[in-house]
Design an enzyme around this catalytic site. Structure first.
Site, PDB file in Angstrom:
ATOM      1  N   TYR A   1     -11.954  -1.370  -4.544  1.00 47.98           N
ATOM      2  CA  TYR A   1     -11.833  -1.613  -3.101  1.00 47.98           C
ATOM      3  C   TYR A   1     -13.165  -1.374  -2.393  1.00 47.98           C
ATOM      4  CZ  TYR A   1      -6.872  -2.578  -2.477  1.00 47.98           C
ATOM      5  OH  TYR A   1      -5.642  -3.184  -2.467  1.00 47.98           O
TER       6      TYR A   1
ATOM      7  N   GLU B   1      -4.970  -4.134 -11.654  1.00 52.25           N
ATOM      8  CA  GLU B   1      -5.444  -4.480 -10.310  1.00 52.25           C
ATOM      9  C   GLU B   1      -5.711  -5.989 -10.215  1.00 52.25           C
ATOM     10  OE1 GLU B   1      -5.893  -3.013  -7.461  1.00 52.25           O
ATOM     11  OE2 GLU B   1      -5.379  -0.966  -8.008  1.00 52.25           O
TER      12      GLU B   1
ATOM     13  N   TYR C   1     -12.617   0.047   4.453  1.00 50.39           N
ATOM     14  CA  TYR C   1     -12.807   0.218   3.009  1.00 50.39           C
ATOM     15  C   TYR C   1     -14.274   0.197   2.585  1.00 50.39           C
ATOM     16  CZ  TYR C   1      -7.834   0.162   2.061  1.00 50.39           C
ATOM     17  OH  TYR C   1      -6.505   0.491   2.004  1.00 50.39           O
TER      18      TYR C   1
ATOM     19  N   ASP D   1       0.816  -1.216   0.000  1.00 47.98           N
ATOM     20  CA  ASP D   1       0.000   0.000   0.000  1.00 47.98           C
ATOM     21  C   ASP D   1       0.849   1.265   0.000  1.00 47.98           C
ATOM     22  OD1 ASP D   1      -2.250  -1.523   0.014  1.00 47.98           O
ATOM     23  OD2 ASP D   1      -2.839  -1.100   2.086  1.00 47.98           O
TER      24      ASP D   1
ATOM     25  N   CYS E   1      -9.335   1.699  -9.157  1.00 45.13           N
ATOM     26  CA  CYS E   1      -8.712   1.178  -7.939  1.00 45.13           C
ATOM     27  C   CYS E   1      -9.599   1.478  -6.732  1.00 45.13           C
ATOM     28  CB  CYS E   1      -7.332   1.792  -7.749  1.00 45.13           C
ATOM     29  SG  CYS E   1      -6.499   1.225  -6.243  1.00 45.13           S
TER      30      CYS E   1
END
Length: 577
Positions: free
Chosen positions: A180, A249, A207, A70, A176
């Site tokens: 998530y 991703e 998230y 991350d 992205c």
């Protein structure tokens, strides 16, 4: 089987008829692009990483390895936002992008503390893996205006050019955040509100929060605003960037090392040397977007002579197109009405308190009688008379299949390492139509078991060579195929279907996957104690069982069927990304 023929409606496969394309307003760019890449989300959601995480049993070291990346993503995000802010021409746009960058910098600063709140410690040193580097390089290239296949500007001089680059940056960032938010919300829906023992609940809460959703939405709104004045060609570039970001991703989560045993993907989790995987599939509305009876109806009507036209001697035996349309309409209406009556009569018995396979099997005998009567009416009506074999093969080759169906089967037949057979079991009247539909995708290896039209010199006589007319005959075919299998390996079976006629095979298979939303199938299944479970939810439960008590095996006649809405889910479950 003439229910839902829809006579008079173009289905995109008839003789000389082109595909019908529906135009739908799907909102802004971000929402439209997300809908287009939604099939990719299944590859991430059904990955060993997220199935294990959702079960609460992902190994902590695997999770630490993932979140250690991350830092590299966040640094690249902050840099990309800074570049986008510099390119934005409007003060309001600059302020909005600056706000997004500020959130990233705050998260980057708080990342170690946040990870500790989740209950983990970051490794002392984090080295970006190849998939991380590919994404961050791609993102920063987009933020610099360096787009693959596009001319690299020597100097971004005009405000319009600068705004365009800012839009490119937001397009590369958008999926992205949205991915998530989507993944965490899907997992959150499976957790109990008081499930504090779940190892990854705090990460999931973070998230799936309203704040994170607001950030994802802000990026999409910003992308819409920055793209207002762009040309069609430039919008194509933005869509390409969005799609490429999503693929990267998927690649990231696909390449994360998983050292534990998982229930996905099915084909890789069972050693081909020990297990033989047999996949069975229905055809109409499971593989196809339209019922095959509608296709044959359209062909018959289009190729029939007009009522007042001069016809050759060979055409005299055929009905006119107007008479055919009326006959098909009457057959279709009668089928639909009697089918609904048949389903209702099967539910006259008391609702089962637990799974009752024998009761369901007996009730489905009514469907067997009904389908045979319907087929007899079709033969006696003469509506299938005079169709040309070559026309049918061409129609099959142009047949519109469900999105992802053909590519799924192509991946299987072209993979020499899989010990797998594929069989199509169908009520379809015309096996030639099925074989032609798959031949256009080099799928001649698929074995087709269906009824066949009868011919004289390549022209249909109106008769049907009846082979598969009922749920019992489908089940008989299912069992005969397995009994005749020469493999000495353990059998693992998957059946994919979505009609009442598929129920017995779906339940007999080790894994029964219900495709689509047949209300009759659900209603009848519920009445006899069948449980319908979303596939992802079922996999999470299986993963939990695998870790906690070493089970997690698939077994037929459990009374549980797994539901999906796309072939992308089936692909991700069986083959992975």
């Amino acid at each position: 089987m003439v229910g839902g023929v829809g006579v008079g409606v173009g289905v995109g496969v008839g003789v000389g008829v082109g595909p019908v394309v529906a135009v739908v307003d799907e909102g802004g760019l971000g929402k439209r692009f997300w809908i287009k890449v939604r099939n990719h989300t299944a590859a991430v959601l059904y990955s060993p990483f997220f199935v294990s995480l959702a079960s609460g049993h992902l190994l902590p070291e695997t999770f630490r390895h993932c979140i250690s990346q991350d830092v590299h993503f966040l640094r690249a995000f902050a840099q990309a936002y800074e570049m986008a802010e510099n390119c934005a021409d409007d003060d309001e746009d600059k302020s909005a992008i600056r706000s997004l960058r500020k959130r990233v910098l705050e998260k980057l600063k708080a990342h170690p503390t946040l990870v500790q709140e989740w209950g983990f410690e970051l490794p002392d040193e984090s080295i970006p893996i190849s998939a991380t580097v590919k994404f961050t390089d791609f993102l920063l290239a987009a933020a610099s205006g360096r787009i693959e296949g596009e001319k690299v500007p020597g100097k971004i001089a005009t405000p319009f050019e600068r705004t365009k680059i800012a839009a490119y940056t937001l397009a590369a960032l958008g999926p992205c955040m949205r991915l998530y938010a989507y993944i965490s919300s899907e997992i959150q829906a499976l957790l109990k509100p008081d499930d504090s023992d779940h190892l990854y609940k705090k990460w999931i809460d973070s998230y799936s929060s309203q704040n994170f959703e607001a950030s994802a939405l802000q990026i999409e709104e910003m992308l819409d605003k920055l793209s207002i004045s762009l040309t069609g060609e430039e919008l194509e570039v933005i869509e390409k960037l969005y799609h490429q970001a999503m693929k990267l991703e998927v690649d990231f989560f696909s390449t994360l090392p998983i050292s534990q045993k998982t229930v996905v993907p099915l084909a890789r989790m069972h050693d081909p040397a020990e297990h033989h995987l047999t996949i069975f599939c229905d055809f109409d509305l499971t593989c196809t977007a339209f019922d095959s009876s509608a296709i044959l109806a359209e062909m018959a009507i289009i190729t029939a002579p007009k009522a007042d036209s001069d016809v050759s001697e060979t055409q005299l035996a055929r009905m006119s197109s107007a008479d055919l349309r009326n006959s098909w309409g009457a057959l279709s209406a009668q089928y639909t009405e009697e089918f609904e009556q048949c389903v209702d009569s099967m539910m006259d018995s008391k609702r089962a308190e637990k799974f009752d396979y024998e009761g369901l099997h007996k009730a489905l005998e009514q469907v067997a009688e009904f389908e045979k009567r319907a087929n007899t009416r079709v033969i006696e009506s003469g509506v299938l008379k005079g169709l040309n074999l070559e026309d049918m093969k061409r129609a099959g080759q142009r047949l519109i299949l469900q999105d992802g169906c053909r590519s799924f089967f192509q991946k299987i037949v072209k993979n020499d390492t899989l010990n797998t057979d594929v069989h199509v079991l169908s009520y379809c009247w015309c096996g030639d139509l099925i074989r032609s539909a798959f031949s256009s995708g080099d799928l001649d290896e698929l074995k087709v078991h269906s009824n066949e039209l009868t011919y004289e010199e390549s022209v249909t006589t109106g008769g049907i060579d009846k082979k598969v007319e009922s749920p019992m005959e489908k089940l008989q075919g299912f069992n005969e195929i397995l009994n005749n299998c020469n493999s000495k390996s353990k059998q693992l079976t998957v059946y994919i279907g979505g009609a009442v006629g598929d129920l017995l095979c779906l339940l007999q298979a080790d894994v029964g996957i219900v495709f689509g939303s047949s209300s009759s199938l659900r209603k009848l299944g519920d009445h006899f104690g069948v449980s319908f479970v979303p596939l992802f939810s079922g996999l999470v439960k299986k993963q939990r069982e695998l870790v906690e008590d070493g089970s997690g095996n698939w077994k037929g006649l459990s009374g549980i069927l797994y539901t999906v809405s796309s072939w992308a889910e089936i692909h991700a479950f069986i083959l992975g990304s």
